[in-house]
Design an enzyme around this catalytic site. Structure first.
Site, PDB file in Angstrom:
ATOM      1  N   HIS A  89       0.766  -1.187   0.050  1.00  0.00           N
ATOM      2  CA  HIS A  89       0.120  -0.139   0.040  1.00  0.00           C
ATOM      3  C   HIS A  89       0.684   1.292   0.007  1.00  0.00           C
ATOM      4  O   HIS A  89       0.217   2.362  -0.362  1.00  0.00           O
ATOM      5  CB  HIS A  89      -0.922  -0.092   1.159  1.00  0.00           C
ATOM      6  CG  HIS A  89      -0.293   0.470   2.548  1.00  0.00           C
ATOM      7  ND1 HIS A  89       0.080  -0.453   3.438  1.00  0.00           N
ATOM      8  CD2 HIS A  89      -0.477   1.401   3.068  1.00  0.00           C
ATOM      9  CE1 HIS A  89       0.402   0.083   4.378  1.00  0.00           C
ATOM     10  NE2 HIS A  89       0.214   1.405   4.204  1.00  0.00           N
TER      11      HIS A  89
ATOM     12  N   GLU B  51       3.623   5.517  -3.177  1.00  0.00           N
ATOM     13  CA  GLU B  51       3.854   7.012  -2.513  1.00  0.00           C
ATOM     14  C   GLU B  51       5.337   7.046  -1.965  1.00  0.00           C
ATOM     15  O   GLU B  51       5.942   8.083  -1.911  1.00  0.00           O
ATOM     16  CB  GLU B  51       2.931   6.935  -1.163  1.00  0.00           C
ATOM     17  CG  GLU B  51       2.813   8.717  -0.895  1.00  0.00           C
ATOM     18  CD  GLU B  51       1.612   8.750   0.212  1.00  0.00           C
ATOM     19  OE1 GLU B  51       0.891   7.997   0.356  1.00  0.00           O
ATOM     20  OE2 GLU B  51       1.891   9.855   0.828  1.00  0.00           O
ATOM     21  N   ASP B  52       5.695   5.897  -1.353  1.00  0.00           N
ATOM     22  CA  ASP B  52       7.138   5.862  -0.535  1.00  0.00           C
ATOM     23  C   ASP B  52       8.321   5.508  -1.293  1.00  0.00           C
ATOM     24  O   ASP B  52       9.429   5.493  -0.863  1.00  0.00           O
ATOM     25  CB  ASP B  52       7.050   5.541   0.841  1.00  0.00           C
ATOM     26  CG  ASP B  52       6.025   6.336   1.510  1.00  0.00           C
ATOM     27  OD1 ASP B  52       5.612   7.557   1.338  1.00  0.00           O
ATOM     28  OD2 ASP B  52       5.461   5.828   2.530  1.00  0.00           O
TER      29      ASP B  52
ATOM     30  N   ASP C  31      -4.394   0.236   7.726  1.00  0.00           N
ATOM     31  CA  ASP C  31      -3.110   1.241   7.558  1.00  0.00           C
ATOM     32  C   ASP C  31      -3.352   2.203   8.761  1.00  0.00           C
ATOM     33  O   ASP C  31      -2.372   2.523   9.457  1.00  0.00           O
ATOM     34  CB  ASP C  31      -3.057   1.852   6.227  1.00  0.00           C
ATOM     35  CG  ASP C  31      -2.238   3.152   6.154  1.00  0.00           C
ATOM     36  OD1 ASP C  31      -1.054   3.001   6.570  1.00  0.00           O
ATOM     37  OD2 ASP C  31      -2.636   4.016   5.521  1.00  0.00           O
TER      38      ASP C  31
ATOM     39  N   ASP D  59     -22.569  -2.574  31.872  1.00  0.00           N
ATOM     40  CA  ASP D  59     -22.056  -3.493  30.996  1.00  0.00           C
ATOM     41  C   ASP D  59     -20.723  -3.209  30.928  1.00  0.00           C
ATOM     42  O   ASP D  59     -20.219  -3.385  29.825  1.00  0.00           O
ATOM     43  CB  ASP D  59     -22.885  -3.819  29.669  1.00  0.00           C
ATOM     44  CG  ASP D  59     -23.111  -2.310  28.975  1.00  0.00           C
ATOM     45  OD1 ASP D  59     -22.691  -1.311  29.399  1.00  0.00           O
ATOM     46  OD2 ASP D  59     -23.767  -2.178  27.907  1.00  0.00           O
TER      47      ASP D  59
HETATM   48 MN    MN Z   1       0.819   3.372   5.220  1.00  0.00          MN
END
Ligand code: MN
Length: 511
Positions: free
Chosen positions: A76, A80-81, A142, A264
């Site tokens: 994921h 982006e990275d 995530d 409860d």
């Molecule tokens: Mn992430």
């Protein structure tokens, strides 16, 4: 740091029931992502892959998600990275995994800027969901790991993430029936947003636990023995303390912040073989301990809107502890923890008690006003065809379709979701026009429409709307519907309103 990390083996062991192809694709995703993130570190100083990526993948496997989601969870952050491109993901894996990873990446670009932006975030989340609900589920896990490690960020960023979690992710988790992650996210966010209150409550809960913990243990032994003696053999019990935030909420909303009034705080779950055993166990429990009147809730016969099922009853045990009992089957237990996520597992046909829950209903949980728009009660507009098709599809091929198949095919192939500038969702058929949109809001809006803006730009009346479009309808008192519209609109509702407006005008002109 004495941190232990999830391994590929841990993930695969959660996928025991899945095919070797499924395990294979997850193994490849693991190796691919490990290489891509090589050398990267988190703010905590931990290795990025082992810490963040492995956790996200593991949580998805634990929730019972399919191989594509777990693989996408492992991948994921690659777009982006790292240097990895969407095209490479598709080539290396498949279009489905690419789609989920790209979806999660897009959601990551949403910045939280206070309440008015909140609506915008929700909108984007919903659009992503409407195309593939798995995007949002991967994003959710995530976020769970990010919140677990939130303390390494600056205080201001911590608060912002916590607020966004509380306002955007918690409600979505709730509506998707994902009780487990909802409770975790909520407590993590609460601890950041109101640290003092959180501390105090945690302290009080611990005290109470110390006070009655051993008594409850003894009571549980009694209960097991009695259930066994009554012929119930195949069951297990689970004991848990209510989450800090939900405890605080309940005390606040119902009991004027009187914490001791929350009965409860302790929940004892009995997980049984089948529904009949749940009802039998209820009788046995009420024979053993004194039930508190008015506290029996049969969510098996009457599930909550998010699909939650269980029988609840609050009792005073022999040792004088007030406990909430939750009686449920293994399947209901899984559903209660993982909700929609547990329905994605490979080739598992919808279970008997969930098969009635359609994609539309899950979506309705996410989009509260969907019912209002699609099930008009006025002007005799019929139930939309696609909704009838959906139930038809499920009855016709109950065993040959997975939940995922149904999800992909039905609603989203034929419907789009457009938005008002305020973020209200308008559900429309494919190729609907701004005129359909206007009439879906209100017949007066349609009748006085004299222009439309789509995503901020002027658009023609007969243009075709797309999923996620923001549509603003301009009106003028003197504007009138026109004959040409009848050949353009796609909804029966718009058509009938236009006809009656035209007729009315003709009558007025003839006088
Ligand atoms: Mn992430």
């Amino acid at each position: 740091m004495s941190q232990t990390y999830f391994t590929l083996k841990d993930i695969l062991s959660q996928m025991r029931e899945q095919s070797s192809d499924a395990r294979d694709i997850v193994t490849r995703a693991w190796e691919f992502a490990q290489k891509a993130h090589d050398g990267q570190k988190r703010l905590s100083g931990e290795p990025y892959f082992q810490s963040h990526i492995a956790s996200t993948g593991y949580y998805l496997a634990e929730a019972g998600m399919d191989a594509s989601s777990i693989a996408a969870g492992l991948l994921h952050d690659t777009i982006e990275d790292t240097q990895i491109t969407p095209e490479e993901l598709e080539k290396e894996f498949n279009a489905e995994i690419r789609f989920i990873v790209e979806g999660v990446t897009k959601l990551g670009t949403i910045k939280y800027r206070g309440m008015e932006r909140h609506v915008e975030s929700m909108r984007k989340l919903l659009v992503a969901t409407a195309q593939d609900l798995r995007v949002i589920i991967v994003k959710m896990y995530d976020r769970l790991h990010n919140m677990q490690t939130n303390k390494f960020h600056e205080p201001e960023r911590q608060k912002r993430k916590a607020l966004e979690t509380m306002e955007v992710y918690v409600p979505i988790a709730e509506r998707l029936g994902m009780g487990n992650i909802k409770a975790q996210l909520e407590d993590l966010a609460f601890a950041t947003l109101e640290p003092e209150k959180y501390e105090e409550l945690t302290h009080r809960i611990d005290e109470r636990k110390k006070e009655v913990g051993h008594r409850i243990d003894e009571d549980i032994k009694d209960l097991k023995k009695t259930l066994g003696e009554s012929g119930l053999r195949d069951f297990r019990t689970e004991y848990r303390v209510k989450g800090v935030h939900s405890f605080s909420n309940k005390a606040h909303e119902r009991y004027n912040d009187d914490l001791s009034a929350v009965l409860d705080l302790f929940a004892l779950r009995v997980i049984l073989k089948n529904t009949e055993d749940c009802y039998r166990a209820l009788g046995i429990v009420h024979g053993l301990w004194r039930p508190i009147p008015g506290k029996v809730k049969d969510y098996i016969a009457f599930p909550k809107p998010n699909g939650y099922q269980s029988i609840h009853t609050t009792v005073i045990t022999r040792r004088g502890v007030t406990v909430e009992l939750q009686l449920r089957t293994e399947l209901m237990h899984r559903d209660a923890q993982y909700g929609v996520a547990s329905h994605f597992n490979y080739k598992q046909s919808p279970s008997p008690h969930t098969s009635k829950k359609t994609t539309f209903e899950w979506l309705q949980n996410l989009i509260p006003n969907l019912r209002r728009r699609t099930m008009p009660t006025q002007n005799g507009v019929p139930t939309p065809r696609w909704l009838r098709d959906l139930s038809y599809t499920q009855e016709e091929h109950p065993e040959s379709q997975t939940f995922e198949d149904i999800l992909k095919k039905d609603v989203f192939a034929e419907r789009i979701f457009a938005f008002t500038p305020k973020g209200d969702v308008i559900d429309l058929p494919l190729a609907a026009t701004p005129i359909d949109f206007a009439y879906s809001i209100h017949s007066d809006v349609g009748d006085t429409m004299n222009g439309a803006k789509v995503n901020g730009k002027m658009a023609s009346f007969e243009s075709t709307l797309k999923n996620g479009d923001v549509v603003e309808i301009l009106t003028s008192k003197n504007a009138k519907p026109n004959h040409k519209w009848l050949g353009v609109v796609k909804t029966a509702g718009a058509k009938s309103h236009i006809k009656s407006a035209l007729k009315k005008e003709e009558e007025e002109n003839s006088h």
